[in-house]
Design a protein around this motif. Structure first.
Motif, short mmCIF file in Angstrom:
data_model
loop_
_atom_site.label_atom_id
_atom_site.label_comp_id
_atom_site.label_asym_id
_atom_site.label_seq_id
_atom_site.Cartn_x
_atom_site.Cartn_y
_atom_site.Cartn_z
N ILE A 127 0.83 -1.21 0.00
CA ILE A 127 0.00 0.00 0.00
C ILE A 127 0.86 1.26 0.00
O ILE A 127 0.34 2.37 -0.10
CB ILE A 127 -0.96 0.03 1.21
CG1 ILE A 127 -0.18 -0.09 2.53
CG2 ILE A 127 -2.00 -1.09 1.09
CD1 ILE A 127 -1.06 0.02 3.76
N VAL A 128 2.18 1.11 0.13
CA VAL A 128 3.09 2.25 0.13
C VAL A 128 3.90 2.23 -1.16
O VAL A 128 4.41 1.19 -1.57
CB VAL A 128 4.02 2.22 1.36
CG1 VAL A 128 5.07 3.32 1.28
CG2 VAL A 128 3.21 2.35 2.64
N HIS A 129 4.03 3.41 -1.78
CA HIS A 129 4.74 3.51 -3.04
C HIS A 129 5.87 4.53 -2.91
O HIS A 129 5.70 5.59 -2.31
CB HIS A 129 3.78 3.93 -4.16
CG HIS A 129 2.54 3.10 -4.19
ND1 HIS A 129 1.40 3.46 -3.50
CD2 HIS A 129 2.28 1.91 -4.76
CE1 HIS A 129 0.49 2.52 -3.67
NE2 HIS A 129 1.01 1.57 -4.42
N LEU A 130 7.02 4.19 -3.46
CA LEU A 130 8.19 5.06 -3.42
C LEU A 130 8.70 5.26 -4.85
O LEU A 130 8.14 4.69 -5.80
CB LEU A 130 9.28 4.43 -2.55
CG LEU A 130 8.90 4.12 -1.09
CD1 LEU A 130 10.03 3.38 -0.40
CD2 LEU A 130 8.52 5.38 -0.33
N ALA A 131 9.75 6.03 -4.98
CA ALA A 131 10.27 6.33 -6.32
C ALA A 131 10.71 5.08 -7.06
O ALA A 131 10.69 5.05 -8.30
CB ALA A 131 11.44 7.31 -6.20
N ASN A 132 11.11 4.04 -6.32
CA ASN A 132 11.52 2.79 -6.96
C ASN A 132 10.79 1.59 -6.36
O ASN A 132 11.28 0.46 -6.42
CB ASN A 132 13.03 2.59 -6.86
CG ASN A 132 13.52 2.47 -5.42
OD1 ASN A 132 12.95 3.06 -4.51
ND2 ASN A 132 14.60 1.73 -5.22
N LEU A 133 9.61 1.82 -5.81
CA LEU A 133 8.79 0.75 -5.22
C LEU A 133 7.37 0.85 -5.75
O LEU A 133 6.64 1.80 -5.45
CB LEU A 133 8.79 0.85 -3.70
CG LEU A 133 7.86 -0.11 -2.93
CD1 LEU A 133 8.23 -1.57 -3.20
CD2 LEU A 133 7.91 0.19 -1.43
#
Length: 364
Positions: A127-133
């Protein structure tokens, strides 16, 4: 493909960590244009179930890439401290794409990904999104709604049983949809829910299934990583609903259907994007229309007219004509959560932490 057990990998990772030091690598190691992919499973690979379906995604990458991909697969990683170490060492070893396959892998991936900004991380159930996730997920609730309708057609008691791993939105939502599907056929249907607080515990699952049988449930759905619920239901003369894989061979002829998960498009799509240099973090959430959720063949014991209705229901959900969470919906206490004429929005579905009216059980 290089397959490692949890014990073997931890031994390997210790040696690798000593060789690399604590800094790790933040660049992508690439040799002869071979794509290096790491995959972490939360449980052992079995004949059926959650992890089995993810292993089919790995096989799809092998089929698509041949010797142009090298895969490292580590199974049975569920403790956060182990998972963080595993993800860090896979990144340090030069894998360009790394998959986590469980909600419980989220925090470890969120810690590791920022340290390796040039590596692509994909998290199933995240449920968490990052620049490379990026994340990918299935609309399980579409499958449980259809399966619940099958249960509504076949249940004599009007009592459905549900066994889940943990009371998290990914499980609570499908449990609600299971009952709502049954209620679309029998408005008086109820559902008894039991949570194991474990992703993989056949012993507890067996006891939960027996409890549901003793409570009069004659249809049982189990969202766990084993076929135990299906097996115990069949042995007890109850209908069952399988999860992730088609579990009919374990059901004593009593499986109504399974809602099957097909992750191959997510695995191959991500691998091709990384190989082409076009990968970017995405939020992918697909169901019946995309084929990520599929219904296993319906039991021959279901009347032909009911089967036809179920197949039409699949099509109507896929097209958007029918929405499993269409109002009016009330919670266990009778409070209106979704008004008539509207549907529960996506963020409400993905964060569902309440039971619909007719659910019997607690979320704590």
């Amino acid at each position: 493909m290089n397959d490692l057990t949890r014990r073997g990998f931890l031994k390997y990772s210790g040696a690798l960590g000593a060789a690399l030091g604590t800094g790790g690598l933040s660049t992508i190691a690439r040799a002869d244009d071979v794509l290096k992919v790491g995959v972490v499973y939360v449980s052992p690979i079995a004949e059926i179930g959650w992890t089995k379906q993810h292993s089919l995604g790995v096989e799809a990458i092998k089929s698509a890439f041949g010797d142009k991909a090298k895969l490292t697969v580590i199974d049975n990683i569920f403790m956060p401290q182990d998972a963080e170490r595993v993800f860090r060492e896979l990144a340090s070893a030069g894998n360009q794409l790394i998959f986590g396959t469980s909600f419980s892998h989220g925090t470890p991936m969120q810690k590791v990904a920022p340290r390796f900004p040039k590596i692509a991380f994909e998290h199933c159930s995240g449920i968490v999104h990052l620049a490379n996730l990026g994340t990918f997920e299935a609309k399980y609730y579409e499958g449980t709604f259809v399966a619940g309708a099958a249960g509504g057609h076949m249940s004599k008691s009007g009592k459905i049983g549900f066994i889940g791993g943990f009371p998290i939105p990914d499980i609570v939502g499908p449990a609600n949809a299971l009952l709502l599907g049954a209620q679309s056929v029998n408005p008086n249907a109820t559902c008894n829910a039991i949570f194991l607080n474990s992703w993989f515990d056949p012993g507890k699952e067996k006891e939960a299934a027996k409890t549901l049988l003793s409570q009069g449930c004659d249809v049982i759905c189990s969202m766990t990583d084993t076929a135990t619920g299906v097996q115990v239901a069949g042995e007890g003369g109850a209908w069952s609903i399988g999860y992730a894989s088609d579990m009919s061979k374990f059901a004593s002829g009593k499986q109504l259907t399974s809602f099957v998960l097909d992750w191959t498009s997510d695995y191959v799509g991500a691998a091709k994007a990384v190989a082409a240099g076009t990968w970017k973090p995405e939020v992918r959430w697909d169901g019946l229309a995309a084929g990520v959720v599929k219904m296993a063949p319906y039991n021959d014991g279901i009347p032909a007219d009911a089967k036809a209705k179920l197949k039409q229901l699949e099509a109507d959900i896929g097209s958007g004509k029918v929405h499993p969470y269409a109002g009016e919906l009330k919670d266990q206490d009778g409070n209106v959560k979704v008004a008539a004429g509207s549907v529960l929005p996506d963020d409400g579905i993905r964060g569902m932490n309440w039971f619909v009216k007719g659910m019997i059980g607690k979320l704590s």
